[in-house]
Design a protein around this motif. Structure first.
Motif, PDB file in Angstrom:
ATOM      1  N   VAL A   1      36.309  26.472  48.009  1.00  0.00           N
ATOM      2  CA  VAL A   1      36.881  26.687  49.340  1.00  0.00           C
ATOM      3  C   VAL A   1      37.128  28.164  49.649  1.00  0.00           C
ATOM      4  N   ASN A   2      37.078  29.018  48.620  1.00  0.00           N
ATOM      5  CA  ASN A   2      37.280  30.447  48.859  1.00  0.00           C
ATOM      6  C   ASN A   2      36.668  31.260  47.716  1.00  0.00           C
ATOM      7  N   LEU A   3      36.660  32.575  47.909  1.00  0.00           N
ATOM      8  CA  LEU A   3      36.051  33.475  46.927  1.00  0.00           C
ATOM      9  C   LEU A   3      36.758  33.396  45.582  1.00  0.00           C
ATOM     10  N   LYS A   4      38.082  33.331  45.582  1.00  0.00           N
ATOM     11  CA  LYS A   4      38.835  33.247  44.321  1.00  0.00           C
ATOM     12  C   LYS A   4      38.403  32.019  43.519  1.00  0.00           C
ATOM     13  N   GLU A   5      38.311  30.892  44.178  1.00  0.00           N
ATOM     14  CA  GLU A   5      37.905  29.664  43.474  1.00  0.00           C
ATOM     15  C   GLU A   5      36.491  29.810  42.903  1.00  0.00           C
ATOM     16  N   TRP A   6      35.591  30.445  43.672  1.00  0.00           N
ATOM     17  CA  TRP A   6      34.215  30.638  43.214  1.00  0.00           C
ATOM     18  C   TRP A   6      34.191  31.541  41.981  1.00  0.00           C
ATOM     19  N   ILE A   7      34.862  32.682  42.040  1.00  0.00           N
ATOM     20  CA  ILE A   7      34.881  33.628  40.908  1.00  0.00           C
ATOM     21  C   ILE A   7      35.584  33.007  39.702  1.00  0.00           C
ATOM     22  N   ASP A   8      36.740  32.364  39.944  1.00  0.00           N
ATOM     23  CA  ASP A   8      37.494  31.757  38.839  1.00  0.00           C
ATOM     24  C   ASP A   8      36.735  30.616  38.164  1.00  0.00           C
ATOM     25  N   SER A   9      35.697  30.067  38.829  1.00  0.00           N
ATOM     26  CA  SER A   9      34.928  28.980  38.222  1.00  0.00           C
ATOM     27  C   SER A   9      34.047  29.473  37.072  1.00  0.00           C
ATOM     28  N   TYR A  10      33.790  30.790  37.028  1.00  0.00           N
ATOM     29  CA  TYR A  10      33.092  31.352  35.868  1.00  0.00           C
ATOM     30  C   TYR A  10      34.064  31.314  34.693  1.00  0.00           C
TER      31      TYR A  10
ATOM     32  N   SER B   1      36.316  32.140  31.692  1.00  0.00           N
ATOM     33  CA  SER B   1      37.049  33.328  31.244  1.00  0.00           C
ATOM     34  C   SER B   1      37.093  34.435  32.295  1.00  0.00           C
ATOM     35  N   THR B   2      36.948  34.071  33.571  1.00  0.00           N
ATOM     36  CA  THR B   2      36.917  35.061  34.641  1.00  0.00           C
ATOM     37  C   THR B   2      38.056  34.799  35.619  1.00  0.00           C
ATOM     38  N   ARG B   3      38.703  35.884  36.068  1.00  0.00           N
ATOM     39  CA  ARG B   3      39.833  35.753  36.995  1.00  0.00           C
ATOM     40  C   ARG B   3      39.697  36.761  38.127  1.00  0.00           C
ATOM     41  N   PHE B   4      39.974  36.302  39.346  1.00  0.00           N
ATOM     42  CA  PHE B   4      39.932  37.097  40.570  1.00  0.00           C
ATOM     43  C   PHE B   4      41.355  37.325  41.041  1.00  0.00           C
ATOM     44  N   THR B   5      41.753  38.577  41.266  1.00  0.00           N
ATOM     45  CA  THR B   5      43.086  38.896  41.765  1.00  0.00           C
ATOM     46  C   THR B   5      42.949  39.803  42.978  1.00  0.00           C
ATOM     47  N   GLN B   6      43.291  39.287  44.151  1.00  0.00           N
ATOM     48  CA  GLN B   6      43.226  40.076  45.379  1.00  0.00           C
ATOM     49  C   GLN B   6      44.387  41.047  45.406  1.00  0.00           C
ATOM     50  N   ILE B   7      44.118  42.345  45.695  1.00  0.00           N
ATOM     51  CA  ILE B   7      45.202  43.326  45.734  1.00  0.00           C
ATOM     52  C   ILE B   7      45.442  43.879  47.133  1.00  0.00           C
ATOM     53  N   ASP B   8      44.493  43.709  48.045  1.00  0.00           N
ATOM     54  CA  ASP B   8      44.724  43.979  49.460  1.00  0.00           C
ATOM     55  C   ASP B   8      43.670  43.238  50.267  1.00  0.00           C
ATOM     56  N   THR B   9      43.569  43.503  51.566  1.00  0.00           N
ATOM     57  CA  THR B   9      42.697  42.708  52.437  1.00  0.00           C
ATOM     58  C   THR B   9      41.224  42.815  52.091  1.00  0.00           C
ATOM     59  N   HIS B  10      40.788  43.941  51.507  1.00  0.00           N
ATOM     60  CA  HIS B  10      39.374  44.167  51.214  1.00  0.00           C
ATOM     61  C   HIS B  10      39.087  44.446  49.734  1.00  0.00           C
ATOM     62  N   THR B  11      40.090  44.368  48.873  1.00  0.00           N
ATOM     63  CA  THR B  11      39.923  44.796  47.481  1.00  0.00           C
ATOM     64  C   THR B  11      40.447  43.735  46.522  1.00  0.00           C
ATOM     65  N   ALA B  12      39.740  43.596  45.392  1.00  0.00           N
ATOM     66  CA  ALA B  12      40.168  42.667  44.346  1.00  0.00           C
ATOM     67  C   ALA B  12      39.855  43.274  42.983  1.00  0.00           C
ATOM     68  N   ILE B  13      40.614  42.823  41.985  1.00  0.00           N
ATOM     69  CA  ILE B  13      40.346  43.143  40.588  1.00  0.00           C
ATOM     70  C   ILE B  13      39.778  41.878  39.959  1.00  0.00           C
ATOM     71  N   ILE B  14      38.656  42.027  39.269  1.00  0.00           N
ATOM     72  CA  ILE B  14      38.050  40.885  38.579  1.00  0.00           C
ATOM     73  C   ILE B  14      38.017  41.211  37.099  1.00  0.00           C
ATOM     74  N   THR B  15      38.522  40.289  36.281  1.00  0.00           N
ATOM     75  CA  THR B  15      38.461  40.442  34.826  1.00  0.00           C
ATOM     76  C   THR B  15      37.627  39.302  34.269  1.00  0.00           C
TER      77      THR B  15
ATOM     78  N   ARG C   1      33.568  43.405  54.174  1.00  0.00           N
ATOM     79  CA  ARG C   1      34.312  42.512  55.073  1.00  0.00           C
ATOM     80  C   ARG C   1      35.636  42.150  54.408  1.00  0.00           C
ATOM     81  N   SER C   2      36.592  41.678  55.186  1.00  0.00           N
ATOM     82  CA  SER C   2      37.870  41.265  54.603  1.00  0.00           C
ATOM     83  C   SER C   2      37.650  40.029  53.738  1.00  0.00           C
ATOM     84  N   ILE C   3      38.490  39.871  52.743  1.00  0.00           N
ATOM     85  CA  ILE C   3      38.402  38.702  51.865  1.00  0.00           C
ATOM     86  C   ILE C   3      38.654  37.432  52.673  1.00  0.00           C
ATOM     87  N   GLU C   4      39.485  37.528  53.690  1.00  0.00           N
ATOM     88  CA  GLU C   4      39.731  36.378  54.568  1.00  0.00           C
ATOM     89  C   GLU C   4      38.438  35.936  55.260  1.00  0.00           C
ATOM     90  N   GLU C   5      37.624  36.885  55.722  1.00  0.00           N
ATOM     91  CA  GLU C   5      36.334  36.550  56.345  1.00  0.00           C
ATOM     92  C   GLU C   5      35.390  35.907  55.321  1.00  0.00           C
TER      93      GLU C   5
END
Length: 158
Positions: A109-118, A120-134, A90-94
């Protein structure tokens, strides 16, 4: 970084680079090597303003014959981080709407906030359906959570 060091293995790594005279941080999204230059596309951790423009990405480049250009200021920040590219069904917006609607359950409030709460973890959206997580040491937990809660395709990059 020298032009001879530019290769596909850089994609997904955290780095610092120059934007409009400032050192900024981000994640490498793409590379290009042409007849005359080597270029690295960096998705900045936060948008940067220059004039009336707001920039979320930028290319660091250098000439192949003498390494002249902004690429010489690009440095990989930490080799200990693991990187994963995630393609969501699904789209990251969904997915973000799921978090916003269930804020009391998720605490984000969103996926980025959830992932970034771990830590040393960072979420970077690169398009509507794709992200890079480090992540330095939480990647297994993040991947397990993604697999169990959000249908997605996960590609380890490093």
């Amino acid at each position: 970084m020298k032009t001879t060091e530019v290769n596909e293995e850089l994609i997904g790594k955290r780095c610092k680079c120059v934007f409009s005279g400032l050192m900024v941080t981000g994640i490498i999204e793409d590379i290009k090597i042409s007849e005359h230059t080597a270029e690295v596309l960096v998705h900045y951790d936060k948008p940067h303003q220059w004039g009336n423009g707001l920039y979320q990405t930028g290319w660091s480049f250098a000439r192949l014959h003498d390494d002249f250009g902004s690429l010489r200021h690009l440095e990989i920040i930490d080799e200990n981080y693991k990187t994963t590219k995630v393609e969501f069904a699904r789209s990251i917006e969904e997915i973000d709407k799921m978090f916003a609607d269930g804020y009391k359950n998720w605490g984000a409030v969103n996926l980025k906030e959830w992932i970034d709460s771990y830590e040393s973890t960072r979420f970077t959206q690169i398009d509507t359906h794709t992200a890079i997580i480090t992540s330095e040491y939480n990647m297994n937990h993040v991947k397990e959570w993604l697999s169990g809660n959000i249908a997605s395709t996960i590609h380890d990059m490093i």
